[in-house]
Write an enzyme that holds these catalytic residues in place. Structure first.
Site, PDB file in Angstrom:
ATOM      1  N   HIS A  52       0.856  -1.187   0.000  1.00 45.34           N
ATOM      2  CA  HIS A  52       0.000   0.000   0.000  1.00 45.34           C
ATOM      3  C   HIS A  52       0.892   1.237   0.000  1.00 45.34           C
ATOM      4  O   HIS A  52       2.019   1.214   0.505  1.00 45.34           O
ATOM      5  CB  HIS A  52      -0.879   0.019   1.239  1.00 45.34           C
ATOM      6  CG  HIS A  52      -1.957  -1.010   1.243  1.00 45.34           C
ATOM      7  ND1 HIS A  52      -3.126  -0.837   1.955  1.00 45.34           N
ATOM      8  CD2 HIS A  52      -2.061  -2.218   0.644  1.00 45.34           C
ATOM      9  CE1 HIS A  52      -3.899  -1.898   1.798  1.00 45.34           C
ATOM     10  NE2 HIS A  52      -3.263  -2.749   1.004  1.00 45.34           N
ATOM     11  N   GLU A  54       0.903   3.898   1.797  1.00 43.39           N
ATOM     12  CA  GLU A  54       1.349   4.343   3.112  1.00 43.39           C
ATOM     13  C   GLU A  54       2.502   3.495   3.640  1.00 43.39           C
ATOM     14  O   GLU A  54       3.481   4.028   4.172  1.00 43.39           O
ATOM     15  CB  GLU A  54       0.209   4.265   4.142  1.00 43.39           C
ATOM     16  CG  GLU A  54      -1.015   5.062   3.783  1.00 43.39           C
ATOM     17  CD  GLU A  54      -2.089   4.262   3.074  1.00 43.39           C
ATOM     18  OE1 GLU A  54      -3.266   4.435   3.409  1.00 43.39           O
ATOM     19  OE2 GLU A  54      -1.749   3.455   2.174  1.00 43.39           O
ATOM     20  N   CYS A  82      -6.340   2.057   5.679  1.00 41.34           N
ATOM     21  CA  CYS A  82      -6.979   0.809   6.110  1.00 41.34           C
ATOM     22  C   CYS A  82      -6.418   0.422   7.488  1.00 41.34           C
ATOM     23  O   CYS A  82      -5.490   1.071   7.984  1.00 41.34           O
ATOM     24  CB  CYS A  82      -6.703  -0.285   5.088  1.00 41.34           C
ATOM     25  SG  CYS A  82      -4.983  -0.852   5.077  1.00 41.34           S
ATOM     26  N   CYS A  85      -2.552   0.012   7.432  1.00 36.40           N
ATOM     27  CA  CYS A  85      -1.807   1.255   7.268  1.00 36.40           C
ATOM     28  C   CYS A  85      -1.972   2.184   8.466  1.00 36.40           C
ATOM     29  O   CYS A  85      -1.003   2.848   8.869  1.00 36.40           O
ATOM     30  CB  CYS A  85      -2.230   1.939   5.983  1.00 36.40           C
ATOM     31  SG  CYS A  85      -1.762   0.959   4.515  1.00 36.40           S
TER      32      CYS A  85
END
Length: 154
Positions: A52, A54, A82, A85
């Site tokens: 991801h 992040e 999410c 993250c």
């Protein structure tokens, strides 16, 4: 620079994700007004479920600073983090999380969960929601519309 200006930088990162066939989410890590790291979703490109924006930006920031504690950092991200993250932001001790579009299906900074404000955890980053939310949401909506139409998402 302002939160909006940094979010525009995160949106530029999101465009890189879209160009590579990934969901257009971008992130920047900023310390003392300077961007020290940026990244974008690379789950498809890297065949990695943890890639991801992040996570990748936080890893790059830790490498740049030579430390895992990012207590002076602000994480800018185009989509609400999410649970994974948001947990990474807590674990990295970031001072602040700033996001654009809310994520009612998986958001963990206030929409579905609120990991960053859980007093049971060892750190609570400040959260600023909705920075350039319309622009961030529109980019995601356009990308998913293209995917539904059978196009490449870019």
């Amino acid at each position: 620079m302002t939160d909006e200006e940094f979010m525009r930088g995160a949106l530029a990162q999101a465009e890189e994700a879209a160009a590579g066939g990934d969901v257009p989410v971008g992130a920047l890590v900023v310390v003392d007004g300077s961007v020290i790291a940026g990244s974008y979703n690379r789950r498809e490109a890297d065949a990695d479920p943890t890639a991801h924006a992040e996570i990748l930006a936080l890893r790059a920031a830790a490498t740049a600073l030579g430390a895992w504690r990012l207590s002076a950092a602000t994480l800018y991200v185009t989509l609400e983090p999410c649970p994974m993250c948001a947990g990474a932001a807590v674990a990295a001790r970031v001072a602040r999380v700033v996001f654009g579009a809310p994520d009612p299906k998986a958001g963990a900074c206030g929409s579905l969960y609120n990991i960053c404000a859980d007093p049971r955890l060892n750190h609570e980053p400040a959260v600023s929601a909705g920075v350039l939310a319309d622009e961030c949401s529109r980019r995601l909506s356009e990308w998913f519309a293209h995917r539904r139409d059978g196009l490449d998402g870019g």
